[in-house]
Design a protein around this motif. Structure first.
Motif, PDB file in Angstrom:
ATOM      1  N   GLY A   1       1.093  -1.135   0.104  1.00 16.78           N
ATOM      2  CA  GLY A   1       0.471  -0.431   0.049  1.00 16.78           C
ATOM      3  C   GLY A   1       0.797   0.577  -0.224  1.00 16.78           C
ATOM      4  N   ILE A   2       2.204   1.266   1.026  1.00 12.89           N
ATOM      5  CA  ILE A   2       2.978   2.838   0.802  1.00 12.89           C
ATOM      6  C   ILE A   2       3.343   2.775  -0.321  1.00 12.89           C
ATOM      7  CG2 ILE A   2       5.312   3.385   1.768  1.00 12.89           C
ATOM      8  CD1 ILE A   2       4.882   1.657   4.523  1.00 12.89           C
ATOM      9  N   VAL A   3       3.845   1.712  -1.483  1.00 10.88           N
ATOM     10  CA  VAL A   3       4.604   2.189  -2.184  1.00 10.88           C
ATOM     11  C   VAL A   3       2.990   2.380  -3.731  1.00 10.88           C
ATOM     12  CG1 VAL A   3       6.543   0.837  -2.176  1.00 10.88           C
ATOM     13  CG2 VAL A   3       5.150   0.113  -3.411  1.00 10.88           C
ATOM     14  N   LEU A   4       2.281   1.798  -3.347  1.00 10.37           N
ATOM     15  CA  LEU A   4       0.994   1.719  -4.755  1.00 10.37           C
ATOM     16  C   LEU A   4       1.186   3.737  -4.086  1.00 10.37           C
ATOM     17  CD1 LEU A   4      -0.515  -1.669  -5.173  1.00 10.37           C
ATOM     18  CD2 LEU A   4       0.756  -0.957  -6.399  1.00 10.37           C
ATOM     19  N   ALA A   5       0.960   4.092  -2.797  1.00 12.43           N
ATOM     20  CA  ALA A   5       0.735   5.461  -3.311  1.00 12.43           C
ATOM     21  C   ALA A   5       1.540   6.425  -3.484  1.00 12.43           C
ATOM     22  CB  ALA A   5       0.247   5.654  -1.848  1.00 12.43           C
ATOM     23  N   LYS A   6       2.475   6.157  -4.065  1.00  6.65           N
ATOM     24  CA  LYS A   6       3.666   7.021  -4.525  1.00  6.65           C
ATOM     25  C   LYS A   6       2.964   7.446  -5.564  1.00  6.65           C
ATOM     26  CE  LYS A   6       6.835   5.150  -1.140  1.00  6.65           C
ATOM     27  NZ  LYS A   6       6.819   6.861  -0.628  1.00  6.65           N
ATOM     28  N   ALA A   7       3.258   8.656  -6.456  1.00  4.74           N
ATOM     29  CA  ALA A   7       3.016   9.066  -7.850  1.00  4.74           C
ATOM     30  C   ALA A   7       4.361   8.329  -9.077  1.00  4.74           C
ATOM     31  CB  ALA A   7       3.032  10.261  -7.859  1.00  4.74           C
TER      32      ALA A   7
ATOM     33  N   GLU B   1      10.225  -0.999  12.782  1.00  7.53           N
ATOM     34  CA  GLU B   1       9.560   0.355  11.898  1.00  7.53           C
ATOM     35  C   GLU B   1      10.031   1.153  12.077  1.00  7.53           C
ATOM     36  OE1 GLU B   1       7.955   1.945  16.173  1.00  7.53           O
ATOM     37  OE2 GLU B   1       6.609   0.534  16.676  1.00  7.53           O
ATOM     38  N   ASP B   2      11.655   1.640  11.753  1.00 11.18           N
ATOM     39  CA  ASP B   2      12.269   2.477  10.938  1.00 11.18           C
ATOM     40  C   ASP B   2      12.596   1.827  10.003  1.00 11.18           C
ATOM     41  OD1 ASP B   2      12.608   3.759  13.298  1.00 11.18           O
ATOM     42  OD2 ASP B   2      14.725   2.828  13.489  1.00 11.18           O
ATOM     43  N   GLU B   3      12.811   0.399   9.055  1.00 10.80           N
ATOM     44  CA  GLU B   3      12.463   0.585   7.806  1.00 10.80           C
ATOM     45  C   GLU B   3      11.149   0.653   7.124  1.00 10.80           C
ATOM     46  OE1 GLU B   3      16.051  -3.313   8.105  1.00 10.80           O
ATOM     47  OE2 GLU B   3      13.524  -3.957   9.241  1.00 10.80           O
ATOM     48  N   ILE B   4      10.175   0.317   8.269  1.00 12.64           N
ATOM     49  CA  ILE B   4       8.538   0.985   6.913  1.00 12.64           C
ATOM     50  C   ILE B   4       8.744   2.574   7.198  1.00 12.64           C
ATOM     51  CG2 ILE B   4       5.997   1.484   7.901  1.00 12.64           C
ATOM     52  CD1 ILE B   4       6.626  -1.702   7.192  1.00 12.64           C
ATOM     53  N   ALA B   5       9.059   2.711   8.033  1.00 12.18           N
ATOM     54  CA  ALA B   5       9.778   4.588   7.544  1.00 12.18           C
ATOM     55  C   ALA B   5      10.178   5.135   6.594  1.00 12.18           C
ATOM     56  CB  ALA B   5       9.985   5.216   8.893  1.00 12.18           C
ATOM     57  N   GLU B   6      11.207   4.136   6.405  1.00 13.86           N
ATOM     58  CA  GLU B   6      12.074   5.082   5.579  1.00 13.86           C
ATOM     59  C   GLU B   6      11.350   4.730   4.316  1.00 13.86           C
ATOM     60  OE1 GLU B   6      16.772   2.842   3.910  1.00 13.86           O
ATOM     61  OE2 GLU B   6      15.813   1.877   5.301  1.00 13.86           O
ATOM     62  N   LEU B   7      10.895   3.341   3.988  1.00 10.70           N
ATOM     63  CA  LEU B   7       9.580   3.110   2.648  1.00 10.70           C
ATOM     64  C   LEU B   7       9.024   4.218   2.469  1.00 10.70           C
ATOM     65  CD1 LEU B   7       9.146   1.239   0.679  1.00 10.70           C
ATOM     66  CD2 LEU B   7       7.521   0.112   2.044  1.00 10.70           C
ATOM     67  N   GLU B   8       8.031   4.998   3.607  1.00 13.03           N
ATOM     68  CA  GLU B   8       6.857   5.796   3.428  1.00 13.03           C
ATOM     69  C   GLU B   8       8.305   7.474   2.858  1.00 13.03           C
ATOM     70  OE1 GLU B   8       6.059   5.825   7.725  1.00 13.03           O
ATOM     71  OE2 GLU B   8       3.582   4.699   6.482  1.00 13.03           O
ATOM     72  N   ALA B   9       9.246   7.904   3.314  1.00  9.69           N
ATOM     73  CA  ALA B   9       9.228   8.524   3.260  1.00  9.69           C
ATOM     74  C   ALA B   9      10.148   8.494   1.711  1.00  9.69           C
ATOM     75  CB  ALA B   9      10.765   8.551   3.696  1.00  9.69           C
ATOM     76  N   ALA B  10      10.322   7.104   1.349  1.00 11.66           N
ATOM     77  CA  ALA B  10      11.327   7.143  -0.538  1.00 11.66           C
ATOM     78  C   ALA B  10      10.362   7.720  -1.110  1.00 11.66           C
ATOM     79  CB  ALA B  10      11.640   5.834  -0.543  1.00 11.66           C
ATOM     80  N   ASP B  11      11.187   8.407  -2.073  1.00 10.68           N
ATOM     81  CA  ASP B  11      10.302   8.848  -3.236  1.00 10.68           C
ATOM     82  C   ASP B  11      10.303   7.225  -3.984  1.00 10.68           C
ATOM     83  OD1 ASP B  11      13.549   8.445  -4.742  1.00 10.68           O
ATOM     84  OD2 ASP B  11      13.763  10.495  -4.876  1.00 10.68           O
ATOM     85  N   ALA B  12       9.365   8.038  -5.295  1.00 11.44           N
ATOM     86  CA  ALA B  12       9.093   6.248  -6.126  1.00 11.44           C
ATOM     87  C   ALA B  12      10.811   5.791  -6.755  1.00 11.44           C
ATOM     88  CB  ALA B  12       7.905   7.410  -7.245  1.00 11.44           C
ATOM     89  N   ALA B  13      10.998   6.828  -6.990  1.00 17.11           N
ATOM     90  CA  ALA B  13      12.070   6.181  -8.229  1.00 17.11           C
ATOM     91  C   ALA B  13      13.086   5.266  -6.674  1.00 17.11           C
ATOM     92  CB  ALA B  13      12.843   7.129  -8.391  1.00 17.11           C
ATOM     93  N   SER B  14      13.481   5.678  -5.549  1.00 14.57           N
ATOM     94  CA  SER B  14      13.964   5.385  -4.274  1.00 14.57           C
ATOM     95  C   SER B  14      13.145   3.714  -3.820  1.00 14.57           C
ATOM     96  CB  SER B  14      14.602   6.080  -3.611  1.00 14.57           C
ATOM     97  OG  SER B  14      15.133   6.758  -4.289  1.00 14.57           O
ATOM     98  N   ALA B  15      11.914   4.224  -4.144  1.00 14.05           N
ATOM     99  CA  ALA B  15      11.148   3.545  -3.006  1.00 14.05           C
ATOM    100  C   ALA B  15      10.497   2.186  -4.046  1.00 14.05           C
ATOM    101  CB  ALA B  15      10.160   4.168  -2.945  1.00 14.05           C
ATOM    102  N   SER B  16      10.144   1.784  -4.895  1.00 17.79           N
ATOM    103  CA  SER B  16      10.763   0.560  -6.020  1.00 17.79           C
ATOM    104  C   SER B  16      11.487  -0.163  -5.975  1.00 17.79           C
ATOM    105  CB  SER B  16      11.026   1.390  -7.358  1.00 17.79           C
ATOM    106  OG  SER B  16       9.775   1.967  -8.420  1.00 17.79           O
TER     107      SER B  16
END
Length: 210
Positions: A85-91, A141-156
């Motif tokens: 859900g986190i990554v799918l929300a990223k434009a 929790e820190d790893e989830i937060a890192e994924l939430e904070a990443a931009d689309a390219a980094s999050a992929s």
């Protein structure tokens, strides 16, 4: 990949589904609904401290290992849905990564519902005491937060790296369950998890390499 996933399976039943694709998950849920109790309710004797809960589970053809599998796999699957859900929300997310995240949601959402139904059927609590401790592949929790904070390219990239480890943890849990469980539907789900998530790991490694 963890070497344990390349070792020869200890149960013959694993080999029969080694080549099964992701479509097996739907079939597993149908099988689970009509699985019959083993004659005589075969299960090992347990310590007095766990006899009451195990007795309730055994009436549905399940043993203590089946209950633990369901209690541990539930939050594990729920975190996979959270990550997706986190990554799918990223434009601007990579379309192939988005398709994989949607695939994970489509597979694990129904499995969560089935796991919850089994625990209710077995008269077992949804959560095991200290369930997050030692659960393989679970993100902090820190790893989830890192994924939430990443931009689309980094999050992929981060999503793929994190989900590979997450899947490896689920496969290890399913393999352990195959060694000790008794409930036919739950055992079939473990086989489906191993088959589908092994295939997804290979897919994610290809995306990272590309």
């Amino acid at each position: 990949m963890n070497p344990r996933h390349d070792r020869r399976p200890r149960r013959g039943r694993r080999g029969a589904l080694a080549g099964v694709g992701l479509g097996l998950v739907v079939g597993v849920l149908a099988l689970a609904g009509c699985a019959a109790n083993p004659p005589g309710g075969s299960h090992d004797a347990h310590d007095t401290s766990s006899a009451e809960s195990d007795s309730a589970a055994s009436t549905a053809g399940a043993n203590e290992a089946d209950v633990m599998f369901a209690q541990m796999m539930l939050p594990h699957h729920e975190q996979a849905l959270e990550m997706s859900g986190i990554v799918l929300a990223k434009a601007g997310l990579d379309p192939e990564v988005a398709a994989l995240a949607e695939q994970i949601e489509a597979a694990q959402g129904p499995e969560i519902q089935q796991l919850e139904a089994w625990l209710e059927e077995w008269d077992a609590p949804r959560e095991a005491p200290g369930e997050a401790h030692g659960m393989e592949g679970i993100l902090s929790e820190d790893e989830i937060a890192e994924l939430e904070a990443a931009d689309a390219a980094s999050a992929s990239t981060l999503f793929l790296e994190q989900m590979i480890g997450h899947h490896e943890g689920a496969i290890a849990m399913a393999e352990e369950h195959l060694d000790d469980g008794a409930h036919e539907g739950a055992l079939a789900m473990s086989e489906a998890i191993i088959a589908s998530q092994t295939a997804e790991i290979a897919q994610m490694r290809e995306l990272l390499a590309g």
